[in-house]
Design a protein around this motif. Structure first.
Motif, PDB file in Angstrom:
ATOM      1  N   LEU A   8       0.173 -12.672   5.323  1.00 35.59           N
ATOM      2  CA  LEU A   8      -0.207 -11.230   5.237  1.00 35.59           C
ATOM      3  C   LEU A   8       0.119  -9.852   6.359  1.00 35.59           C
ATOM      4  O   LEU A   8       0.451  -9.519   6.321  1.00 35.59           O
ATOM      5  N   GLU A   9      -0.515 -10.837   7.021  1.00 34.84           N
ATOM      6  CA  GLU A   9      -0.007 -10.381   8.821  1.00 34.84           C
ATOM      7  C   GLU A   9       0.712  -9.968   9.249  1.00 34.84           C
ATOM      8  O   GLU A   9       0.838  -9.033   9.447  1.00 34.84           O
ATOM      9  N   GLN A  10       2.176 -10.620   9.068  1.00 41.13           N
ATOM     10  CA  GLN A  10       3.396 -10.569   9.728  1.00 41.13           C
ATOM     11  C   GLN A  10       3.931  -9.470   8.166  1.00 41.13           C
ATOM     12  O   GLN A  10       4.600  -8.322   8.823  1.00 41.13           O
ATOM     13  N   TYR A  11       3.484  -9.514   6.889  1.00 42.62           N
ATOM     14  CA  TYR A  11       3.381  -8.457   5.619  1.00 42.62           C
ATOM     15  C   TYR A  11       3.223  -7.798   6.335  1.00 42.62           C
ATOM     16  O   TYR A  11       4.176  -6.179   5.855  1.00 42.62           O
TER      17      TYR A  11
ATOM     18  N   SER B 140      -2.041   1.964   0.621  1.00 43.83           N
ATOM     19  CA  SER B 140      -3.290   0.938   0.869  1.00 43.83           C
ATOM     20  C   SER B 140      -2.594  -0.597  -0.182  1.00 43.83           C
ATOM     21  O   SER B 140      -3.743  -1.042  -0.421  1.00 43.83           O
ATOM     22  N   SER B 141      -1.598  -0.261  -1.113  1.00 45.62           N
ATOM     23  CA  SER B 141      -1.378  -1.538  -1.926  1.00 45.62           C
ATOM     24  C   SER B 141      -0.877  -2.252  -1.354  1.00 45.62           C
ATOM     25  O   SER B 141      -0.033  -3.359  -2.151  1.00 45.62           O
ATOM     26  N   VAL B 142      -0.012  -1.979  -0.093  1.00 41.40           N
ATOM     27  CA  VAL B 142       0.188  -3.635   0.691  1.00 41.40           C
ATOM     28  C   VAL B 142      -0.219  -4.645   0.900  1.00 41.40           C
ATOM     29  O   VAL B 142       0.554  -5.900  -0.423  1.00 41.40           O
ATOM     30  N   GLN B 143      -1.996  -4.918   0.492  1.00 39.15           N
ATOM     31  CA  GLN B 143      -2.603  -5.835   0.652  1.00 39.15           C
ATOM     32  C   GLN B 143      -1.894  -6.566  -1.138  1.00 39.15           C
ATOM     33  O   GLN B 143      -2.087  -8.271  -1.710  1.00 39.15           O
ATOM     34  N   ASP B 144      -2.126  -6.151  -1.958  1.00 37.16           N
ATOM     35  CA  ASP B 144      -1.968  -6.239  -3.617  1.00 37.16           C
ATOM     36  C   ASP B 144      -0.892  -6.765  -3.603  1.00 37.16           C
ATOM     37  O   ASP B 144      -0.251  -7.247  -4.116  1.00 37.16           O
ATOM     38  N   ASN B 145       0.329  -6.272  -3.250  1.00 39.16           N
ATOM     39  CA  ASN B 145       1.754  -6.080  -3.419  1.00 39.16           C
ATOM     40  C   ASN B 145       2.400  -7.560  -2.856  1.00 39.16           C
ATOM     41  O   ASN B 145       3.087  -8.505  -3.820  1.00 39.16           O
ATOM     42  N   PHE B 146       1.866  -7.336  -2.067  1.00 40.10           N
ATOM     43  CA  PHE B 146       1.579  -9.691  -1.644  1.00 40.10           C
ATOM     44  C   PHE B 146       0.931 -10.326  -2.403  1.00 40.10           C
ATOM     45  O   PHE B 146       1.467 -11.529  -2.532  1.00 40.10           O
TER      46      PHE B 146
ATOM     47  N   ASN C  96      10.920  -3.352   5.851  1.00 35.94           N
ATOM     48  CA  ASN C  96      11.781  -3.518   5.848  1.00 35.94           C
ATOM     49  C   ASN C  96      12.862  -3.712   4.622  1.00 35.94           C
ATOM     50  O   ASN C  96      12.387  -3.985   3.837  1.00 35.94           O
ATOM     51  N   GLU C  97      14.020  -4.074   5.440  1.00 35.13           N
ATOM     52  CA  GLU C  97      14.672  -3.933   4.032  1.00 35.13           C
ATOM     53  C   GLU C  97      14.705  -5.036   3.254  1.00 35.13           C
ATOM     54  O   GLU C  97      14.621  -5.128   1.902  1.00 35.13           O
ATOM     55  N   LEU C  98      14.914  -6.153   3.900  1.00 34.48           N
ATOM     56  CA  LEU C  98      14.754  -7.351   3.628  1.00 34.48           C
ATOM     57  C   LEU C  98      13.721  -7.882   2.756  1.00 34.48           C
ATOM     58  O   LEU C  98      13.482  -8.688   1.637  1.00 34.48           O
ATOM     59  N   VAL C  99      12.790  -7.566   3.452  1.00 34.25           N
ATOM     60  CA  VAL C  99      11.635  -8.052   2.863  1.00 34.25           C
ATOM     61  C   VAL C  99      11.020  -7.478   1.769  1.00 34.25           C
ATOM     62  O   VAL C  99      10.544  -7.595   0.663  1.00 34.25           O
ATOM     63  N   GLU C 100      11.701  -5.527   1.427  1.00 33.60           N
ATOM     64  CA  GLU C 100      11.004  -4.968   0.660  1.00 33.60           C
ATOM     65  C   GLU C 100      12.099  -5.674  -0.844  1.00 33.60           C
ATOM     66  O   GLU C 100      11.780  -5.630  -1.656  1.00 33.60           O
ATOM     67  N   SER C 101      13.366  -6.545  -0.341  1.00 39.68           N
ATOM     68  CA  SER C 101      14.244  -6.227  -1.592  1.00 39.68           C
ATOM     69  C   SER C 101      13.203  -8.096  -2.182  1.00 39.68           C
ATOM     70  O   SER C 101      13.813  -8.236  -3.056  1.00 39.68           O
TER      71      SER C 101
END
Length: 747
Positions: A232-235, A255-261, A241-246
């Motif tokens: 999570l901390e790296q995410y 605010s939804s970054v944690q939920d997404n991960f 980042n395009e690669l991470v997003e893909s």
């Protein structure tokens, strides 16, 4: 050690861990069997496996909302699960290229046999691998044959002993997902593929498997050295980042970054990996330690040999009792012989394909009859004064056409919002409950729709008899493909969509069916009061909507339309309805949609329906059609057709008004009002059930019939053409208009 009853999925995980990583179990098989029975009954487990059961219970007791912010937190809180040496196998497989196999022949018995055969393999044969039997007593002689086949094709593998019913997560919709001890992953995947080939010869299938650790079942894929896992901390630092997003998906709000991960790092990530491997193997890529799929089944022919009439393969048998004494290849003979079983669930007096095995099948009609027997109210609606056992199944599309004024309808339905719902499933337990709920909602929504809208119909012949006026080609997962009478097609499609949601929302109770999953009601904050979702004038507040819904494509056509061609057009309509549903999601409507098309000539469409509508039914800012419809819109549409029928509008005038649509808005309106004034009756009904509902003017309280204004597209559109196309095809029970759907029903 006393233990409580735990979920069957937890029993499956405990079984895999207790078996170990080798082909021979690390404990005596009797110990594993005692452990299984103890866990099922909440009793004390054997001493040898207590530590394993404690780990599984610890995994099961992790709160659904819990997610560690760091790997150090995960290691500290669940140290017993951290260093896991034993693995758990997970296998995913099923049939591919279904349409190419099912619709290879244009004859209904062959299609029925092909569809029923694939369904039986998925629902009956594959679960037998895991020693799981269905409730039906029909297959009691079939189970030993399947086990014998598995043992003879995989001798010395110990496969039967290693598999138990609890390992199955789901087996429906043509696919299976199941756990297994890690040493048997490849064997089980091979057995799944081989069973499809053995039963069908030519149907394509694919299966893949992988092994995972206990911790990965709950928190997704982990590296061999867990500390090196992207967490999570790296995410949070690289989610744009395009690669991470893909891989993790686009983050809409910070605010939804944690939920997404969190939703990605779950059991969902394991199934995604298997789905990717499934697609790779299906495409012919090499899979280590397994036979290749690069060379599909081929049946060579010879210029001087007889070929069958549909597949052009070498014929091996001729059937004297069928019209025309047709020749069949081996694969087509299997389909047709199985179709004979599907019709009645009984053997026929003749057995024209001696090499074929004597497989029996319940068939969808028999399942429908069982539903009626368990729900007397629905049986009374459908059967009326008929004895269900005396009603026969149609032998061909010709017979279905004969009881439907020579017009039939294809209904192809598929679930909406399924991908989004699956992405939020974090555990295999939720996967199992979700698949069972959707399968039940799909199946029983069809049964309810057929029972409420149809009755047995008399087939005029030398020996008059009654038949079921429908054909269920497939019901699996969230997919439906039906053939029904044209005069009831839209009512059936509407009822399917409504009852699918009602079943999941528990607004309707069905004998023997329980919705086990979490709440399927949409959150209130996602529901907006947007009265212009629907194009009719009445304002509807969308409340207590279901997270899942059903979109349907309905093609109304002559009975002799080539079935593969009809299925292709129906699929286009279904995709159009799903596209419309996705668009309406943004406005706050999450319900079902229906797109339909009436094709009275096979040569009517040369390319596809979308192009036909753009080129032939769109003129400048005029759309001469209004499909697709939401379910409430379809209800109002049917109400308008009934008003048109009640007004006894002369057919010649209906078609004349339709022809004037192409000449412009004012010309069409002038002719409509002119002919309405000349009607002897029904003027007030048309005004209330058509003009007032659909034809509100853009800037004043007046009416602009037969047009309505589309604010979003800034175009005028009309339902008149679609009403006229269906005017002489659609029928209403006892000449009554459609009544509002019952929100609360108990069966």
């Amino acid at each position: 050690m006393n233990t409580k009853k735990i979920h069957p999925i937890s029993i499956a995980i405990a079984w895999c861990l207790a078996w170990g990583n080798e082909r021979q179990p690390q404990f005596d098989i009797t110990v594993l069997q005692e452990m299984r029975e103890a866990l099922r009954n909440g009793q004390e487990v054997p001493e040898e496996v207590k530590a394993i059961v404690q780990q599984v219970e610890e995994l099961e007791n992790i709160n659904d909302d819990y997610f560690p912010h760091t790997l150090d937190e995960l290691k500290r809180k669940y140290s017993n699960l951290w260093n896991q040496t034993n693995k758990i196998g997970l296998v995913y497989g099923g049939v591919t290229k279904v349409k190419g196999y099912v619709f290879e022949s244009e004859k209904l018995p062959d299609i029925r046999g092909a569809s029923g055969l694939l369904d039986q393999i998925n629902v009956v044969d594959l679960p037998v691998f895991f020693n799981k039997a269905t409730e039906s007593n029909l297959y009691r002689f079939h189970y030993p044959k399947v086990r014998e086949w598995l043992q003879s094709n995989f001798p010395g593998k110990n496969l039967l002993a290693a598999l138990i019913p609890e390992l199955i997560i789901y087996s429906c919709g043509g696919n299976i997902l199941a756990f297994c001890p890690p040493a048997f992953v490849d064997d089980l995947a091979n057995a799944i593929e081989k069973r499809y080939t053995y039963r069908t010869l030519t149907a394509n299938s694919c299966a893949v498997g992988e092994t995972f650790t206990l911790l990965e079942i709950r928190f997704g894929l982990l590296r061999d050295k867990i500390e090196d896992t992207f967490w999570l901390e790296q995410y949070q630092e690289t989610y744009e980042n395009e690669l991470v997003e893909s891989y993790f998906g686009k983050v809409v709000q910070a605010s939804s970054v944690q939920d997404n991960f969190k939703y990605r790092k779950s059991f969902n990530e394991l199934t995604t990996k298997l789905a990717i491997r499934f697609n790779q193997r299906r495409s012919g890529n090499k899979t280590e330690n397994r036979p290749t799929r690069r060379y599909p089944s081929m049946f060579e022919t010879h210029p001087y040999l007889r070929r069958d009439e549909t597949e052009k393969r070498s014929a091996i048998t001729q059937v004297d009792h069928l019209p025309g004494n047709p020749y069949f290849s081996e694969s087509s003979a299997i389909k047709r012989q199985f179709s004979d079983r599907v019709k009645t669930g009984k053997f026929k007096n003749y057995n024209w394909y001696q090499e074929g095995e004597d497989f029996l099948d319940e068939g969808w009609v028999k399942k429908f009859k069982s539903f009626l027997e368990n729900n007397p109210e629905q049986q009374k609606k459908y059967a009326k004064n008929h004895h269900i056992e005396n009603i026969k199944i149609a032998d061909s599309l010709t017979e279905l056409g004969q009881v439907s004024n020579r017009y039939i309808a294809y209904i192809y339905a598929d679930g909406n919002n399924m991908g989004g719902a699956i992405q939020k499933i974090r555990t295999p337990q939720e996967y199992q409950e979700f698949s069972q709920d959707v399968d039940n909602a799909t199946r029983y929504s069809v049964f309810l729709a057929l029972a409420e809208n149809l009755h047995p119909r008399k087939l005029e012949s030398e020996n008059d008899y009654f038949i079921h006026p429908f054909e269920i080609l497939t019901i699996g997962g969230d997919d439906i493909l039906l053939i029904v009478p044209a005069d009831k097609a839209l009512q059936i499609a509407k009822t399917i969509g409504e009852q699918f949601e009602n079943i999941l929302l528990k607004k309707i109770e069905i004998s023997g069916v329980q919705i086990k999953g979490k709440n399927y009601t949409l959150d209130d904050n996602k529901v907006e009061n947007t009265p212009r979702i629907h194009r009719f004038s009445e304002e509807i507040l969308e409340k207590q909507q279901c997270k899942l819904s059903m979109s349907s494509g309905v093609l109304i056509t002559a009975y002799n339309t080539p079935i593969y061609y009809a299925e292709n057009l129906t699929s286009q309509l279904m995709k159009s309805a799903k596209k419309y549903a996705k668009l309406l999601n943004e406005k706050g409507y999450y319900g079902g949609t229906v797109d339909f098309f009436t094709m009275k000539s096979v040569t009517m469409i040369s390319s596809n329906i979308e192009d036909f509508r753009k080129q032939a039914l769109t003129i400048d800012k005029l759309k001469l059609y209004a499909a697709p419809y939401t379910l409430p819109e379809l209800d109002k549409f049917l109400q308008s057709i009934h008003a048109l029928q009640a007004a006894e509008f002369p057919t010649s005038q209906l078609y004349q008004i339709r022809s004037f649509l192409e000449r412009g808005r004012r010309t069409a309106s002038l002719n409509y009002y002119y002919f309405c004034c000349r009607l002897n009756k029904g003027q007030s009904t048309l005004q209330s059930d058509f003009e007032k509902i659909w034809c509100q003017a853009k800037t004043n309280p007046g009416k602009i019939a037969p047009w309505m204004y589309d604010i979003k597209e800034e175009k005028y559109e009309t339902i008149w053409r679609e009403m006229v196309d269906l005017f002489d095809l659609i029928e209403f029970s006892h000449n009554k208009s459609p009544e509002p759907s019952q929100q609360e029903t108990s069966l």
